[in-house]
Scaffold this active site. Structure first.
Site, PDB file in Angstrom:
ATOM      1  N   ARG A 196     -36.201  65.010 -27.810  1.00 41.07           N
ATOM      2  CA  ARG A 196     -36.353  63.885 -28.745  1.00 41.07           C
ATOM      3  C   ARG A 196     -36.180  62.517 -28.081  1.00 41.07           C
ATOM      4  NH1 ARG A 196     -32.780  64.107 -33.545  1.00 41.07           N
ATOM      5  NH2 ARG A 196     -31.545  65.756 -32.589  1.00 41.07           N
ATOM      6  N   GLN A 232     -28.522  76.128 -14.299  1.00 38.75           N
ATOM      7  CA  GLN A 232     -28.808  77.081 -15.375  1.00 38.75           C
ATOM      8  C   GLN A 232     -30.303  77.087 -15.618  1.00 38.75           C
ATOM      9  OE1 GLN A 232     -27.870  75.981 -19.342  1.00 38.75           O
ATOM     10  NE2 GLN A 232     -27.667  78.086 -20.072  1.00 38.75           N
TER      11      GLN A 232
HETATM   12  C1  UD1 Z   1     -23.585  73.152 -30.233  1.00 38.10           C
HETATM   13  C2  UD1 Z   1     -22.585  74.141 -30.853  1.00 38.10           C
HETATM   14  C3  UD1 Z   1     -22.289  73.699 -32.290  1.00 38.10           C
HETATM   15  C4  UD1 Z   1     -21.751  72.287 -32.302  1.00 38.10           C
HETATM   16  C5  UD1 Z   1     -22.742  71.358 -31.603  1.00 38.10           C
HETATM   17  C6  UD1 Z   1     -22.135  69.986 -31.446  1.00 38.10           C
HETATM   18  C7  UD1 Z   1     -23.058  76.292 -29.826  1.00 38.10           C
HETATM   19  C8  UD1 Z   1     -23.709  77.600 -29.974  1.00 38.10           C
HETATM   20  N1  UD1 Z   1     -23.166  75.443 -30.849  1.00 38.10           N
HETATM   21  O1  UD1 Z   1     -24.779  73.283 -30.976  1.00 38.10           O
HETATM   22  O2  UD1 Z   1     -21.330  74.567 -32.863  1.00 38.10           O
HETATM   23  O3  UD1 Z   1     -21.552  71.860 -33.636  1.00 38.10           O
HETATM   24  O4  UD1 Z   1     -23.048  71.834 -30.284  1.00 38.10           O
HETATM   25  O5  UD1 Z   1     -23.103  69.106 -30.988  1.00 38.10           O
HETATM   26  O6  UD1 Z   1     -22.436  76.046 -28.804  1.00 38.10           O
HETATM   27  N2  UD1 Z   1     -26.669  73.157 -23.120  1.00 38.10           N
HETATM   28  C9  UD1 Z   1     -26.825  73.672 -21.858  1.00 38.10           C
HETATM   29  N3  UD1 Z   1     -27.471  74.856 -21.718  1.00 38.10           N
HETATM   30  C10 UD1 Z   1     -27.985  75.538 -22.751  1.00 38.10           C
HETATM   31  C11 UD1 Z   1     -27.824  75.007 -24.050  1.00 38.10           C
HETATM   32  C12 UD1 Z   1     -27.161  73.801 -24.209  1.00 38.10           C
HETATM   33  O7  UD1 Z   1     -26.388  73.091 -20.874  1.00 38.10           O
HETATM   34  O8  UD1 Z   1     -28.555  76.616 -22.526  1.00 38.10           O
HETATM   35  C13 UD1 Z   1     -25.965  71.880 -23.277  1.00 38.10           C
HETATM   36  C14 UD1 Z   1     -26.835  70.782 -23.850  1.00 38.10           C
HETATM   37  O9  UD1 Z   1     -27.450  70.042 -22.826  1.00 38.10           O
HETATM   38  C15 UD1 Z   1     -25.834  69.958 -24.630  1.00 38.10           C
HETATM   39  C16 UD1 Z   1     -24.776  70.967 -25.064  1.00 38.10           C
HETATM   40  O10 UD1 Z   1     -24.938  72.061 -24.205  1.00 38.10           O
HETATM   41  O11 UD1 Z   1     -25.208  69.005 -23.813  1.00 38.10           O
HETATM   42  C17 UD1 Z   1     -24.953  71.366 -26.504  1.00 38.10           C
HETATM   43  O12 UD1 Z   1     -26.220  71.914 -26.661  1.00 38.10           O
HETATM   44  P1  UD1 Z   1     -27.041  71.757 -27.999  1.00 38.10           P
HETATM   45  O13 UD1 Z   1     -28.306  72.478 -27.880  1.00 38.10           O
HETATM   46  O14 UD1 Z   1     -27.055  70.332 -28.399  1.00 38.10           O
HETATM   47  O15 UD1 Z   1     -26.073  72.587 -28.985  1.00 38.10           O
HETATM   48  P2  UD1 Z   1     -26.222  72.687 -30.528  1.00 38.10           P
HETATM   49  O16 UD1 Z   1     -27.212  73.736 -30.851  1.00 38.10           O
HETATM   50  O17 UD1 Z   1     -26.397  71.376 -31.122  1.00 38.10           O
END
Ligand code: UD1
Ligand code: CA
Length: 471
Positions: free
Chosen positions: A13, A71
């Site tokens: 986004r 990752q």
């Molecule tokens: C996550 C949480 C949710 C919380 C929210 C807060 C989980 C499953 N859910 O959801 O409970 O309310 O954050 O914002 O953890 N990232 C990686 N690798 C991945 C996936 C994500 O490094 O494979 C990083 C992203 O860059 C980001 C963070 O982890 O900085 C959170 O990822 P995002 O996809 O925003 O998580 P949400 O689904 O929003």
């Protein structure tokens, strides 16, 4: 303590080619803010999980105290933390023999690379709540929980986290949300992570599922809360980035005012770095400070100035629309309006640099003045020198640069060109319009111009009364 910073997500986004965590807030990448906060906590190991944007992220922020885990692909927050575990080697490979007992017994803090404004004070509370044997979650009570994981409690105790997409209607109504930031005992984390599955609405390995695993083991799950909502807000779009930028700038402005700085309008200042102010400093509207800027006591900065990596001496007034970079200005100076001090400008005491004067890689000693329209490059200028309007140091011959030396008490007439290398002796005067190609001796008048003459009978050209048409 170990810190894992999750920064592998794409940030679609943002609609940008730049990886999300490299977008700047206050001139520093989002991820840089989080790394600095981890450092402030005195973390013994910091591991950044990166992925989207590849090596660009690592290259932008690499530092000796950071470890990096790639990752690829990104299969969820639980999968992301798995990538970091080998960094805390003794836990991930207990029989590897790699010494790492310290990181094994220390807790692990999980931060997000796109949540830049989390404060160390809040994290210290969370770490304290976790102690050495509890899972601690940073949660918040919000009016609109949309998009967040919900904290499910039974008789007051946390039992699990449910992601919005997996939540039923009753769970969706829960207003306590997971900020994503947590502290877990490292050995327990190493036990839980391999047990995570991905049978959920998004087909991801959720870090949040460790909560139910902790509860099943009988480990206490505790919560702490941020002081302000913005601390745990993430950046997913340019709108959110701009909103957090304003929050940050308001915080900086408040800290400056609490330290005694007068800001004409606290909503119209941008500090992109470190601004250090003495007593009774006054800053007018729309100024930008970059890098490290030091303003000594009683400095006044006019409107619309840009100051980068510079020191301004006490009592100096910088009038509006000045641009100062990598420069030092002495005390009691008067600079601008519309002055430009470029890298290597060093001004002594009570120096005046006026409008449309550019100074580069030059020193100007005490009480000297260049009040109007001049270019002073690669020059060494003594004390009490007067630089007339329109003076130019011709420091560049198209291939090489040369220095101009102007000794104490010299007077440089208006519209003078100093063809470097050249020296103007102590107390010398240059007549207006001089093009100086050889050294000017001390205490003498040097002038190089054609003699003035008047041509008797000379007539101005007049317009032809019957002009012939030309093609
Ligand atoms: C996550 C949480 C949710 C919380 C929210 C807060 C989980 C499953 N859910 O959801 O409970 O309310 O954050 O914002 O953890 N990232 C990686 N690798 C991945 C996936 C994500 O490094 O494979 C990083 C992203 O860059 C980001 C963070 O982890 O900085 C959170 O990822 P995002 O996809 O925003 O998580 P949400 O689904 O929003
Ligand atoms: Ca998110």
């Amino acid at each position: 303590m170990n810190v894992v910073i999750l920064a592998a997500g794409q940030g679609k986004r943002m609609r940008s080619d730049l990886p999300k965590v490299l977008h700047p807030l206050a001139g520093k990448p989002l991820l840089g803010h989080v790394i600095d906060t981890a450092r402030e906590l005195g973390a013994s190991r910091i591991c950044v999980v990166y992925g989207h944007g590849g090596e660009q992220v690592r290259e932008a922020l690499s530092a000796p105290d950071l470890s990096w885990a790639r990752q690829e692909p990104q299969l969820g927050t639980g999968h992301a933390v798995v990538q970091a575990m080998p960094v805390f080697a003794a836990i991930a490979c207990p029989r590897s023999g790699i010494p790492g007992t310290q990181s094994a017994s220390a807790p692990t803090l999980v931060l997000y690379g796109d949540v830049p404004l989390i404060r160390a004070s809040t994290l210290r509370r969370l770490i304290k709540a976790a102690g050495s044997d509890k899972l601690a979650l940073l949660t918040a009570h919000v009016d609109n929980p949309q998009g967040y994981g919900r904290i499910v409690r039974s008789e007051g105790l946390v039992t699990r986290i449910v992601e919005e997409k997996d939540a039923d209607d009753a769970e969706q109504a829960i207003r306590e949300i997971n900020t994503g930031i947590l502290v877990a005992p490292t050995a327990a984390l190493a036990r839980w992570l391999p047990a995570l599955g991905n049978r959920n609405a998004q087909g991801e390995y959720y870090l949040t599922d460790i909560v139910a695993l902790a509860v099943a083991e009988g480990m206490p799950v505790v919560t702490a809360h941020p002081d302000a909502a913005w601390e745990t807000e993430g950046v997913n779009s340019k709108l959110q980035l701009a909103a957090l930028e304003r929050v940050h700038q308001r915080n900086v402005a408040e800290a400056l005012m609490e330290a005694g700085v007068t800001l004409s309008d606290p909503t119209r200042i941008d500090v992109r770095g470190e601004l250090v102010c003495g007593r009774d400093v006054d800053i007018d509207v729309n100024c930008i400070f970059e890098g490290r800027v030091e303003l000594a006591d009683k400095v006044a900065i006019g409107a619309n100035c840009v100051l980068k990596n510079c020191r301004i001496g006490s009592g100096t007034r910088i009038a509006p629309f000045c641009h100062i970079e990598d420069a030092v200005v002495g005390p009691e100076g008067v600079i601008g309006p519309y002055a430009r001090l470029r890298p290597g400008a060093e001004l002594g005491r009570e120096v005046h640099v006026g409008n449309f004067v550019e100074v580069k890689n030059s020193s100007i000693a005490d009480y000297s003045k260049a009040n109007h329209l001049a270019y002073l490059g690669d020059a060494t200028i003594g004390s009490r020198v007067n630089i007339g309007a329109g003076t130019i140091t011709c420091n560049y011959d198209g291939a090489n640069k040369f220095r101009t030396v102007i000794e104490d008490d010299a007077f440089i007439g208006s519209d003078t060109q100093l063809v470097a290398p050249v020296t103007v002796g102590r107390g010398a005067t240059l007549g207006a319009g001089t093009t100086l190609t050889r050294d000017a001796p001390p205490d003498q008048l040097t002038v190089s111009r054609a003699k003035q003459m008047s041509v008797p009978g000379w007539k101005r050209p007049a317009k032809n009364s019957n002009p012939k048409k030309k093609d």
